[in-house]
Design a protein around this motif. Structure first.
Motif, mmCIF file in Angstrom:
data_model
loop_
_atom_site.group_PDB
_atom_site.id
_atom_site.type_symbol
_atom_site.label_atom_id
_atom_site.label_comp_id
_atom_site.label_asym_id
_atom_site.label_seq_id
_atom_site.Cartn_x
_atom_site.Cartn_y
_atom_site.Cartn_z
ATOM 1 N N ALA A 79 42.262 -58.705 -102.989
ATOM 2 C CA ALA A 79 40.973 -58.981 -103.635
ATOM 3 C C ALA A 79 41.163 -59.251 -105.128
ATOM 4 O O ALA A 79 40.524 -60.150 -105.695
ATOM 5 N N GLN A 80 42.051 -58.492 -105.771
ATOM 6 C CA GLN A 80 42.323 -58.724 -107.193
ATOM 7 C C GLN A 80 42.946 -60.101 -107.412
ATOM 8 O O GLN A 80 42.607 -60.803 -108.377
ATOM 9 N N ILE A 81 43.848 -60.484 -106.521
ATOM 10 C CA ILE A 81 44.489 -61.798 -106.644
ATOM 11 C C ILE A 81 43.447 -62.905 -106.478
ATOM 12 O O ILE A 81 43.445 -63.893 -107.226
ATOM 13 N N ALA A 82 42.554 -62.748 -105.498
ATOM 14 C CA ALA A 82 41.519 -63.762 -105.274
ATOM 15 C C ALA A 82 40.603 -63.885 -106.489
ATOM 16 O O ALA A 82 40.251 -64.994 -106.914
ATOM 17 N N THR A 83 40.219 -62.745 -107.066
ATOM 18 C CA THR A 83 39.359 -62.768 -108.252
ATOM 19 C C THR A 83 40.073 -63.434 -109.427
ATOM 20 O O THR A 83 39.488 -64.249 -110.150
ATOM 21 N N ALA A 84 41.348 -63.092 -109.607
ATOM 22 C CA ALA A 84 42.123 -63.690 -110.702
ATOM 23 C C ALA A 84 42.304 -65.187 -110.491
ATOM 24 O O ALA A 84 42.266 -65.969 -111.446
ATOM 25 N N GLN A 85 42.484 -65.608 -109.233
ATOM 26 C CA GLN A 85 42.639 -67.036 -108.951
ATOM 27 C C GLN A 85 41.339 -67.786 -109.235
ATOM 28 O O GLN A 85 41.356 -68.895 -109.786
ATOM 29 N N ASP A 86 40.211 -67.178 -108.865
ATOM 30 C CA ASP A 86 38.915 -67.794 -109.169
ATOM 31 C C ASP A 86 38.731 -67.948 -110.677
ATOM 32 O O ASP A 86 38.247 -68.981 -111.157
ATOM 33 N N HIS A 87 39.114 -66.913 -111.413
ATOM 34 C CA HIS A 87 38.999 -66.974 -112.875
ATOM 35 C C HIS A 87 39.914 -68.055 -113.445
ATOM 36 O O HIS A 87 39.517 -68.805 -114.353
ATOM 37 N N SER A 88 41.115 -68.161 -112.898
ATOM 38 C CA SER A 88 42.049 -69.193 -113.356
ATOM 39 C C SER A 88 41.486 -70.586 -113.094
ATOM 40 O O SER A 88 41.553 -71.473 -113.960
ATOM 41 N N GLU A 141 40.478 -73.461 -115.871
ATOM 42 C CA GLU A 141 40.986 -74.836 -115.811
ATOM 43 C C GLU A 141 39.826 -75.829 -115.898
ATOM 44 O O GLU A 141 39.906 -76.842 -116.614
ATOM 45 N N GLU A 142 38.741 -75.539 -115.172
ATOM 46 C CA GLU A 142 37.574 -76.422 -115.220
ATOM 47 C C GLU A 142 37.003 -76.499 -116.635
ATOM 48 O O GLU A 142 36.658 -77.580 -117.126
ATOM 49 N N LEU A 143 36.903 -75.338 -117.292
ATOM 50 C CA LEU A 143 36.355 -75.319 -118.646
ATOM 51 C C LEU A 143 37.272 -76.046 -119.625
ATOM 52 O O LEU A 143 36.798 -76.722 -120.547
ATOM 53 N N MET A 144 38.576 -75.899 -119.434
ATOM 54 C CA MET A 144 39.520 -76.606 -120.299
ATOM 55 C C MET A 144 39.340 -78.116 -120.162
ATOM 56 O O MET A 144 39.245 -78.843 -121.167
ATOM 57 N N LEU A 145 39.268 -78.595 -118.911
ATOM 58 C CA LEU A 145 39.105 -80.029 -118.687
ATOM 59 C C LEU A 145 37.740 -80.508 -119.171
ATOM 60 O O LEU A 145 37.619 -81.597 -119.750
ATOM 61 N N ALA A 162 45.279 -66.901 -117.709
ATOM 62 C CA ALA A 162 44.748 -66.633 -116.369
ATOM 63 C C ALA A 162 45.805 -66.912 -115.303
ATOM 64 O O ALA A 162 45.939 -66.158 -114.330
ATOM 65 N N LYS A 163 46.571 -67.988 -115.473
ATOM 66 C CA LYS A 163 47.642 -68.286 -114.516
ATOM 67 C C LYS A 163 48.706 -67.188 -114.534
ATOM 68 O O LYS A 163 49.219 -66.790 -113.479
ATOM 69 N N THR A 164 49.022 -66.701 -115.738
ATOM 70 C CA THR A 164 50.012 -65.627 -115.855
ATOM 71 C C THR A 164 49.541 -64.370 -115.138
ATOM 72 O O THR A 164 50.329 -63.667 -114.492
ATOM 73 N N GLU A 165 48.236 -64.086 -115.240
ATOM 74 C CA GLU A 165 47.686 -62.903 -114.576
ATOM 75 C C GLU A 165 47.770 -63.041 -113.054
ATOM 76 O O GLU A 165 48.062 -62.062 -112.346
#
Length: 317
Positions: A159-168, A172-176, A294-297
């Motif tokens: 669940a933590q990985i899924a949440t972190a992936q969503d945040h990542s 990415e969307e905000l960066m673009l 976020a990717k590092t996390e």
């Protein structure tokens, strides 16, 4: 190196193959005076115990088990006390050959503990000379007793990985978006400035003024060849794209802004976007760096899961 392979290697290196253990005398001739085959005047002086620690992906516990041999009967209640930073003290009624647990904050590994006497009666106790009591300290064992508990820990990590992936993904969307909006806003405003500058306005006015003359030349000037007439006709046909000077002006004669061109329907949205840009100008968030973080996390949590799978292997199917 592939990230998952690197993470697995890290997990295997950091997961202990066996748990360290220390043995400490509590009641013995080394702690007491031996008189007439009796142990008297016993003292458990405070002492520091320590062990190396490593990263963990699951909660750990340190087990404190008293080992009793010989005749240790007494009317007194004797106990020791174990303390570690951030952990609740563990009281050890060692005469009963019991085991208690010491847990670091949040299940963190315990690297140091203080062992001391927790009874005022220890010096008064008279024990048979055969009595021997030691304390076995098993450091930082996995704090799991069943397959269900082990699977629950893995599920929580997923669940933590899924949440972190969503945040990542969001970063990415905000960066673009940040890059695209800044570029498109600058480009659109640049076109607006170029298309509404005084030279272009003069060109539009001149085009409107020249329209009757061009029409007359195309229709009635006998000195022009067919090719020349066609060229003038094409020029006349293209001048309409310039529009009128008033198309680029407000009623008061000032130059229209980008907001004016987009119209009232887009005004509220554009105002919000401009407000965001204004805030970013003062303290702009670095979405590129936030995305990298976020990717590092995500990678850290994936490696943590690999370590957890190694630590929990005895309990997992």
């Amino acid at each position: 190196m592939n990230t998952r392979i690197a993470g697995a290697a890290c997990a295997l290196l950091m997961a202990p193959a066996a748990y360290a253990a220390d043995v400490v005398d509590l009641i013995s001739p080394a702690r007491c005076e031996l008189r007439f085959n009796r142990l008297v005047n016993c003292h458990i002086n405070p002492q520091q115990l320590s062990t190396p620690t490593a990263e963990t992906a699951v909660p750990l516990k340190t087990a404190l088990r008293s080992v009793v041999s010989g005749n240790c009967s007494t009317q007194y209640t004797l106990e020791a006390r174990a303390e570690a930073a951030g952990a609740s003290p563990a009281l050890i009624p060692y005469l009963r050959g019991t085991e208690v647990l010491l847990r670091g904050p949040g299940g963190a590994p315990v690297g140091n503990l203080t062992l001391s006497d927790n009874s005022t009666w220890t010096p008064s106790a008279v024990l048979d000379g055969s009595c021997r009591i030691s304390l076995e300290v098993r450091w930082n064992e996995v704090d799991v007793v069943s397959t269900a508990e082990a699977q629950a820990l893995i599920t929580a990590l997923d669940a933590q990985i899924a949440t972190a992936q969503d945040h990542s993904d969001r970063m990415e969307e905000l960066m673009l978006y940040q890059r695209a909006y800044a570029f498109m806003h600058s480009l659109a405003d640049r076109f607006r400035v170029e298309l509404s500058n005084p030279t272009m306005q003069e060109l539009r006015a001149a085009a409107l003024e020249s329209t009757p003359a061009l029409e007359s030349m195309v229709l009635s000037c006998g000195d022009l060849s067919i090719e020349e007439r066609l060229a003038l006709l094409r020029l006349h046909a293209e001048l309409w794209v310039l529009g009128k000077p008033e198309d680029w002006q407000r009623p008061d004669g000032t130059v229209m802004t980008l907001e004016d061109h987009l119209g009232t329907g887009a005004a509220e949205i554009l105002a919000r976007l401009n407000a965001i840009l204004a805030r970013q100008t003062q303290n702009p968030p670095d979405y590129a760096q936030l995305y990298e973080d976020a990717k590092t996390e995500v990678i850290r949590l994936q490696n943590k899961k690999l370590l957890a799978l190694t630590q929990l292997d005895p309990w997992l199917p």
